[in-house]
Design a protein around this motif. Structure first.
Motif, short mmCIF file in Angstrom:
data_model
loop_
_atom_site.label_atom_id
_atom_site.label_comp_id
_atom_site.label_asym_id
_atom_site.label_seq_id
_atom_site.Cartn_x
_atom_site.Cartn_y
_atom_site.Cartn_z
N VAL A 80 -38.60 88.73 -38.45
CA VAL A 80 -38.55 90.17 -38.21
C VAL A 80 -39.66 90.53 -37.22
O VAL A 80 -40.79 90.06 -37.36
CB VAL A 80 -38.79 90.96 -39.52
CG1 VAL A 80 -38.80 92.46 -39.25
CG2 VAL A 80 -37.75 90.61 -40.59
N SER A 95 -36.51 97.47 -34.93
CA SER A 95 -37.01 96.33 -35.71
C SER A 95 -35.87 95.39 -36.08
O SER A 95 -35.21 95.59 -37.09
CB SER A 95 -37.72 96.86 -36.96
OG SER A 95 -38.22 95.78 -37.70
N PRO A 96 -35.63 94.39 -35.25
CA PRO A 96 -34.54 93.44 -35.52
C PRO A 96 -35.00 92.21 -36.32
O PRO A 96 -36.20 91.96 -36.45
CB PRO A 96 -34.10 92.99 -34.12
CG PRO A 96 -35.31 93.14 -33.28
CD PRO A 96 -36.23 94.15 -33.93
N ILE A 97 -34.04 91.48 -36.84
CA ILE A 97 -34.26 90.07 -37.19
C ILE A 97 -33.69 89.26 -36.04
O ILE A 97 -32.52 89.43 -35.69
CB ILE A 97 -33.57 89.67 -38.52
CG1 ILE A 97 -34.29 90.31 -39.71
CG2 ILE A 97 -33.55 88.14 -38.67
CD1 ILE A 97 -33.69 89.95 -41.07
N TYR A 114 -30.20 90.57 -34.94
CA TYR A 114 -29.51 91.33 -35.97
C TYR A 114 -30.15 92.72 -36.06
O TYR A 114 -31.27 92.85 -36.53
CB TYR A 114 -29.63 90.63 -37.32
CG TYR A 114 -28.88 89.32 -37.41
CD1 TYR A 114 -29.37 88.17 -36.78
CD2 TYR A 114 -27.67 89.23 -38.10
CE1 TYR A 114 -28.67 86.99 -36.85
CE2 TYR A 114 -26.97 88.03 -38.17
CZ TYR A 114 -27.47 86.92 -37.54
OH TYR A 114 -26.77 85.73 -37.61
N TRP A 115 -29.43 93.73 -35.60
CA TRP A 115 -29.89 95.11 -35.73
C TRP A 115 -28.76 96.04 -35.36
O TRP A 115 -27.81 95.67 -34.68
CB TRP A 115 -31.11 95.39 -34.83
CG TRP A 115 -30.85 95.26 -33.35
CD1 TRP A 115 -30.94 94.12 -32.60
CD2 TRP A 115 -30.46 96.30 -32.44
NE1 TRP A 115 -30.64 94.40 -31.29
CE2 TRP A 115 -30.35 95.73 -31.16
CE3 TRP A 115 -30.23 97.68 -32.59
CZ2 TRP A 115 -29.98 96.47 -30.04
CZ3 TRP A 115 -29.86 98.42 -31.47
CH2 TRP A 115 -29.75 97.80 -30.22
#
Lengths: 125, 125
Positions: A80, A95-97, A114-115
């Motif tokens: 993250v 704030s993505p992974i 991922y977001w």
């Protein structure tokens, strides 16, 4: 390899916050593929990757890695991080992974983020 | 779709902690593929997936989702969760990032888990 991958993850997040774009691109293998966010059209190769990161190059910005989230498995990592940009009196936080795959030289060969809009906030400064 | 995927993620983490295995398997499409940890031999289909989760079925265990880490992008999700198992006087804690892809019915078609021995701890109870 895990130590090397962790170093690249840390450099990556730092460079997304500071640039220059060329140094971000150098973390990628020449034929690397990025998908940001995952599910959108993948972009392949240094030129496409450079164009992608150039979008934020002119913005005032900072990044931070959530170090307790970094997971490394073989040639893969996920973590993250948070990107804050400031432009036009607005502060945008995303704030993505990110999930990454690496080659044996420690270069990123695939990045998928991922977001969605839910992981983004925009506020007046 | 995002709401449905978040529900499946929450159910998944809960069921990994409580079972029964059959209910975990039911969250997967029949031909789903799991790779846990990522980089190991993928396991495909309900029978292989059942065998995988049966390993922890007899252990005393609990799970928790880190809700602030859940990221959903289209048909994909990634999140941090923690599994604690207790057996033979030892408490094992494992905290992966799982990345999942879903079909249009909200069933998991692919799960890849990011973790290594560094994300695992074993302590006497």
């Amino acid at each position: 390899m895990a130590r090397e991958i962790r170093d690249v993850v840390e450099q990556y997040v730092k460079l997304v916050g500071t640039g220059p774009t060329a140094d971000i691109v150098d973390l990628y293998a020449p034929d690397a593929v990025i998908e940001d966010p995952i599910g959108t059209e993948p972009k392949q190769g240094h030129e496409a990757i450079r164009e992608f990161y150039d979008v934020i190059a002119s913005l005032e910005r900072e990044t931070s890695l959530a170090p307790e989230t970094v997971r490394i498995a073989g040639n893969h990592a996920a973590f993250v991080f948070t990107l804050v940009t400031r432009a036009g009196g607005q502060r945008m936080t995303l704030s993505p992974i990110d999930a990454m795959e690496f080659d044996d030289d420690g270069r990123i060969i695939r990045m998928r983020a991922y977001w969605s809009a839910e992981d983004m906030s925009v506020e007046p400064e």
